[in-house]
Design a protein around this motif. Structure first.
Motif, PDB file in Angstrom:
ATOM      1  N   UNK A  93       0.793  -1.319  -0.083  1.00 55.46           N
ATOM      2  CA  UNK A  93      -0.044   0.050   0.178  1.00 55.46           C
ATOM      3  C   UNK A  93       0.890   1.305   0.086  1.00 55.46           C
ATOM      4  N   UNK A  94       2.237   1.162   0.352  1.00 50.67           N
ATOM      5  CA  UNK A  94       2.815   2.410   0.579  1.00 50.67           C
ATOM      6  C   UNK A  94       3.146   3.080  -0.674  1.00 50.67           C
ATOM      7  N   UNK A  95       3.393   2.619  -1.765  1.00 55.78           N
ATOM      8  CA  UNK A  95       3.664   3.112  -3.028  1.00 55.78           C
ATOM      9  C   UNK A  95       2.399   3.668  -3.736  1.00 55.78           C
ATOM     10  N   UNK A  96       1.290   3.064  -3.469  1.00 52.02           N
ATOM     11  CA  UNK A  96       0.256   3.637  -3.942  1.00 52.02           C
ATOM     12  C   UNK A  96      -0.215   4.966  -3.157  1.00 52.02           C
ATOM     13  N   UNK A  97      -0.015   5.205  -1.872  1.00 50.77           N
ATOM     14  CA  UNK A  97      -0.369   6.206  -1.321  1.00 50.77           C
ATOM     15  C   UNK A  97       0.790   7.281  -1.802  1.00 50.77           C
ATOM     16  N   UNK A  98       1.943   6.858  -1.807  1.00 48.07           N
ATOM     17  CA  UNK A  98       2.978   7.870  -2.376  1.00 48.07           C
ATOM     18  C   UNK A  98       2.758   8.543  -3.413  1.00 48.07           C
ATOM     19  N   UNK A  99       2.173   7.559  -4.513  1.00 53.35           N
ATOM     20  CA  UNK A  99       1.875   8.259  -5.899  1.00 53.35           C
ATOM     21  C   UNK A  99       0.423   9.011  -5.966  1.00 53.35           C
ATOM     22  N   UNK A 100      -0.212   8.817  -4.710  1.00 54.50           N
ATOM     23  CA  UNK A 100      -1.657   9.535  -4.716  1.00 54.50           C
ATOM     24  C   UNK A 100      -1.905  10.478  -3.678  1.00 54.50           C
ATOM     25  N   UNK A 101      -0.671  10.916  -3.030  1.00 57.53           N
ATOM     26  CA  UNK A 101      -0.728  11.550  -1.852  1.00 57.53           C
ATOM     27  C   UNK A 101      -1.623  12.800  -1.879  1.00 57.53           C
ATOM     28  N   UNK A 102      -1.433  13.886  -2.987  1.00 56.11           N
ATOM     29  CA  UNK A 102      -2.105  14.855  -3.018  1.00 56.11           C
ATOM     30  C   UNK A 102      -3.546  14.580  -3.197  1.00 56.11           C
ATOM     31  N   UNK A 103      -4.107  13.562  -4.057  1.00 58.11           N
ATOM     32  CA  UNK A 103      -5.269  13.117  -4.097  1.00 58.11           C
ATOM     33  C   UNK A 103      -5.883  12.897  -2.842  1.00 58.11           C
ATOM     34  N   UNK A 104      -5.378  12.003  -2.159  1.00 56.66           N
ATOM     35  CA  UNK A 104      -6.079  11.533  -1.009  1.00 56.66           C
ATOM     36  C   UNK A 104      -6.000  12.526  -0.028  1.00 56.66           C
ATOM     37  N   UNK A 105      -5.075  13.474   0.158  1.00 53.14           N
ATOM     38  CA  UNK A 105      -5.216  14.632   1.094  1.00 53.14           C
ATOM     39  C   UNK A 105      -6.282  15.463   0.712  1.00 53.14           C
ATOM     40  N   UNK A 106      -6.605  15.568  -0.562  1.00 53.69           N
ATOM     41  CA  UNK A 106      -8.046  16.454  -0.861  1.00 53.69           C
ATOM     42  C   UNK A 106      -9.052  15.829  -0.772  1.00 53.69           C
ATOM     43  N   UNK A 107      -9.102  14.345  -0.959  1.00 48.95           N
ATOM     44  CA  UNK A 107     -10.335  13.773  -0.723  1.00 48.95           C
ATOM     45  C   UNK A 107     -10.738  13.753   1.109  1.00 48.95           C
ATOM     46  N   UNK A 108      -9.584  13.733   1.890  1.00 53.46           N
ATOM     47  CA  UNK A 108      -9.874  13.458   3.187  1.00 53.46           C
ATOM     48  C   UNK A 108      -9.903  14.686   3.860  1.00 53.46           C
ATOM     49  N   UNK A 109      -9.735  15.885   3.186  1.00 53.98           N
ATOM     50  CA  UNK A 109     -10.034  17.150   4.084  1.00 53.98           C
ATOM     51  C   UNK A 109      -8.711  17.877   4.324  1.00 53.98           C
ATOM     52  N   UNK A 110      -7.455  17.059   4.320  1.00 48.44           N
ATOM     53  CA  UNK A 110      -6.162  17.805   4.627  1.00 48.44           C
ATOM     54  C   UNK A 110      -5.982  18.012   6.280  1.00 48.44           C
ATOM     55  N   UNK A 111      -6.977  17.220   6.852  1.00 47.08           N
ATOM     56  CA  UNK A 111      -6.839  17.520   8.585  1.00 47.08           C
ATOM     57  C   UNK A 111      -6.054  16.377   9.279  1.00 47.08           C
ATOM     58  N   UNK A 112      -5.920  15.081   8.479  1.00 43.83           N
ATOM     59  CA  UNK A 112      -5.239  14.109   8.839  1.00 43.83           C
ATOM     60  C   UNK A 112      -4.156  13.595   8.171  1.00 43.83           C
ATOM     61  N   UNK A 113      -3.176  13.007   9.088  1.00 43.76           N
ATOM     62  CA  UNK A 113      -2.247  12.419   8.382  1.00 43.76           C
ATOM     63  C   UNK A 113      -2.628  11.223   7.644  1.00 43.76           C
ATOM     64  N   UNK A 114      -2.032  10.910   6.621  1.00 45.63           N
ATOM     65  CA  UNK A 114      -2.482   9.597   5.966  1.00 45.63           C
ATOM     66  C   UNK A 114      -1.284   8.430   6.097  1.00 45.63           C
ATOM     67  N   UNK A 115      -1.545   7.260   6.500  1.00 45.67           N
ATOM     68  CA  UNK A 115      -0.793   6.343   6.644  1.00 45.67           C
ATOM     69  C   UNK A 115      -1.007   4.969   6.255  1.00 45.67           C
ATOM     70  N   UNK A 116       0.015   4.334   5.605  1.00 44.18           N
ATOM     71  CA  UNK A 116      -0.199   3.305   4.780  1.00 44.18           C
ATOM     72  C   UNK A 116       1.007   2.422   5.233  1.00 44.18           C
TER      73      UNK A 116
END
Length: 528
Positions: A93-116
């Motif tokens: 999962x780490x590589x996917x989150x690394x590649x899509x970091x900006x997208x998932x920060x935007x999708x979750x509101x930017x208020x959380x650290x995202x961890x995989x």
């Protein structure tokens, strides 16, 4: 400052020098020391976390290091962390989150650290490999299983069944694999999630977003630790009842309907879909394609070094359906083949393979080892398993036969997970779950989302009225805002809510266009 303005200021890439200095000051967090990453994207942080190797042996001091990746929040004060699993099973999962970091920060509101993290059996974490070389894997797995026979070809199907028994025997006898395979099941994966929570969260509560197989993991952790669930989204739902106790027949329930409706959308946009001018109605167009597949069963075609048989075309369709972004290329390839242009089909088909859009060779045996190790199936012969193969094809004429390989290998698999979740998934989580299912999902039908919701009290199914596998494959402002509201303040949509998508399947758009329109991602045109 609003989230939108913060995102626009930071460009959601978390790579500015100010962010970097802040990152260095906050590496130590509870039980995890965050440091630099091997991933190229700037601003990402990595860490190792030591967890018990075998949760069924509390007296043992054997441990396992989990590899973690964190994408820091872009707003302060942050609200904690969201853990991710993007599916598989068997995918790191780490590589996917690394590649899509900006997208998932935007999708979750930017208020959380995202961890995989890379789950057990994947990447370099207890890698589930039964072969010493890629050539061996090709000999015993890839080549024999590249042809997907239907029940009409009993000889070929019987041979496939026998070949899966060979692979199971190889894995059973591979040095160390039996012990390793018993330690990579979903129940242990759920316990790993809670170990991560204990290490990084002050409140000891889980916030989680699981997609595809990640939904089976999410349902499992929610059932095992219901009082520790703060927010949990499962999206593109795999029916966990079937996953643990039988065969994933329901997974193919919407496959044919999805493909047919892709053709419907194609005819609405003939300028964007190469198949659009071939027929005037979707039923005739569908019939043309089914006839083509039937012809290729009896008389395959060749273009250079590419064999174009029914299995190749079905595999191409299977993976091309996962995202509307690939629908125009799928239509162009099928139109070329219908017109006798094998060169063009082969070009597109091989391009999909080169881009990783078609999975032709698993890097290891983790998809089998995790799934089959999680199941408890009765011992059956090939003839006794025949009704399963028939049920798969009855569920999907187009692609049900693609379920034969997993059904056969799990029937022959010997290595079971040391811990299996054996409950009924009936639980009341601390905060109700948000469950998302697409109207047209070729791999995880909406009914699976509804089946899971019936087990978890207070959970709500949001129908994402789009195409592809999971809600992020087809952009919807309505769905995005529902996810924002859920993670931000726990608000669930009203039961029965259907979120329509913001663009038609063949339009040249992605979910990022919707995020830009909402102001959750910066507009590259304005930054240029």
């Amino acid at each position: 400052m609003s989230f939108k303005s913060v995102v626009l200021h930071a460009s959601l890439l978390i790579g500015a020098s100010a962010s970097a200095s802040k990152r260095l000051e906050s590496r130590q967090a509870n039980g995890v020391t965050w440091g630099d990453c091997e991933f190229e994207a700037p601003g990402l942080q990595c860490a190792n976390l030591t967890v018990p190797l075998d949760y069924t042996a509390p007296e043992s001091d054997a441990t396992l290091d989990l590899q973690l990746l964190r994408v820091p929040a872009v707003t302060e004060p942050k609200k904690g962390s969201i853990l991710f699993n993007f599916g598989g099973p068997g995918f790191a999962s780490r590589g996917t989150l690394a590649a899509l970091a900006a997208r998932f920060l935007a999708l979750t509101g930017g208020e959380y650290d995202l961890v995989a993290h890379d789950p057990r059996g994947t990447g370099t974490t207890l890698t589930a490999s039964c072969f010493n070389t890629t050539a061996e894997r090709q000999q015993f797995v890839t080549v024999p299983m590249s042809v997907v026979p239907s029940t009409e070809d009993e000889l070929a199907l019987g041979r496939l069944y026998g070949q899966t028994d060979v692979v199971a025997n190889i894995c059973n006898g591979f040095p160390g694999f039996a012990e390793r395979g018993s330690l990579i099941g979903t129940a242990f994966g759920a316990r790993d999630l809670m170990q991560i929570v204990d290490a990084i969260e002050d409140d000891g509560l889980l916030r989680y977003w699981g997609i595809s197989y990640g939904t089976a993991l999410g349902a499992t952790v929610a059932a095992m630790f219901p009082d520790r669930i703060d927010r949990i989204v499962i999206d593109g739902v795999l029916n966990p009842h079937q996953y643990f106790n039988s065969y994933e027949i329901e997974a193919w329930a919407d496959t044919d309907r999805t493909f047919f409706n892709i053709l419907v959308e194609c005819l609405k946009a003939p300028d964007l879909c190469a198949l659009g001018s071939r027929r005037t109605n979707a039923k005739d167009l569908e019939k043309d394609i089914y006839n083509l597949i039937d012809d290729l069963r009896e008389e395959p075609l060749v273009s250079g070094t590419t064999l174009i048989d029914s299995s190749a075309v079905l595999t191409f369709i299977r993976f091309a359906q996962y995202s509307p972004e690939t629908y125009p290329a799928m239509a162009t390839a099928l139109e070329a083949l219908l017109a006798g242009n094998t060169t063009e089909f082969a070009r597109i088909y091989n391009n999909f393979i080169d881009l990783g859009l078609i999975l032709t060779l698993t890097p290891d045996e983790s998809p089998f080892a995790i799934t089959c190790g999680d199941k408890e199936l009765p011992e059956q012969t090939f003839s006794e398993t025949a009704p399963v193969f028939e049920a798969l094809e009855e569920e999907s004429r187009l692609l049900g036969s693609h379920g034969h390989i997993l059904a056969a290998i799990c029937q022959n698999w010997d290595i079971q997970a040391k811990e299996r979740y054996t409950g009924n998934f009936e639980a009341t989580t601390r905060h109700p779950m948000l469950i998302i299912g697409n109207t047209f999902d070729p791999a995880t039908p909406l009914r699976s989302a509804q089946n899971v919701s019936a087990s978890f009290e207070g959970s709500v199914v949001l129908e994402h009225g789009g195409f592809g596998h999971g809600s992020t494959s087809h952009g919807s402002a309505c769905t995005i805002n529902a996810i924002h509201n859920y993670f931000s303040n726990g608000t669930l949509p009203e039961p029965g809510t259907i979120c329509e998508v913001d663009y038609a399947p063949f339009e040249p758009a992605t979910i990022d266009n919707v995020l830009i329109e909402l102001g959750y991602l910066p507009d590259p045109a304005e930054e240029a």
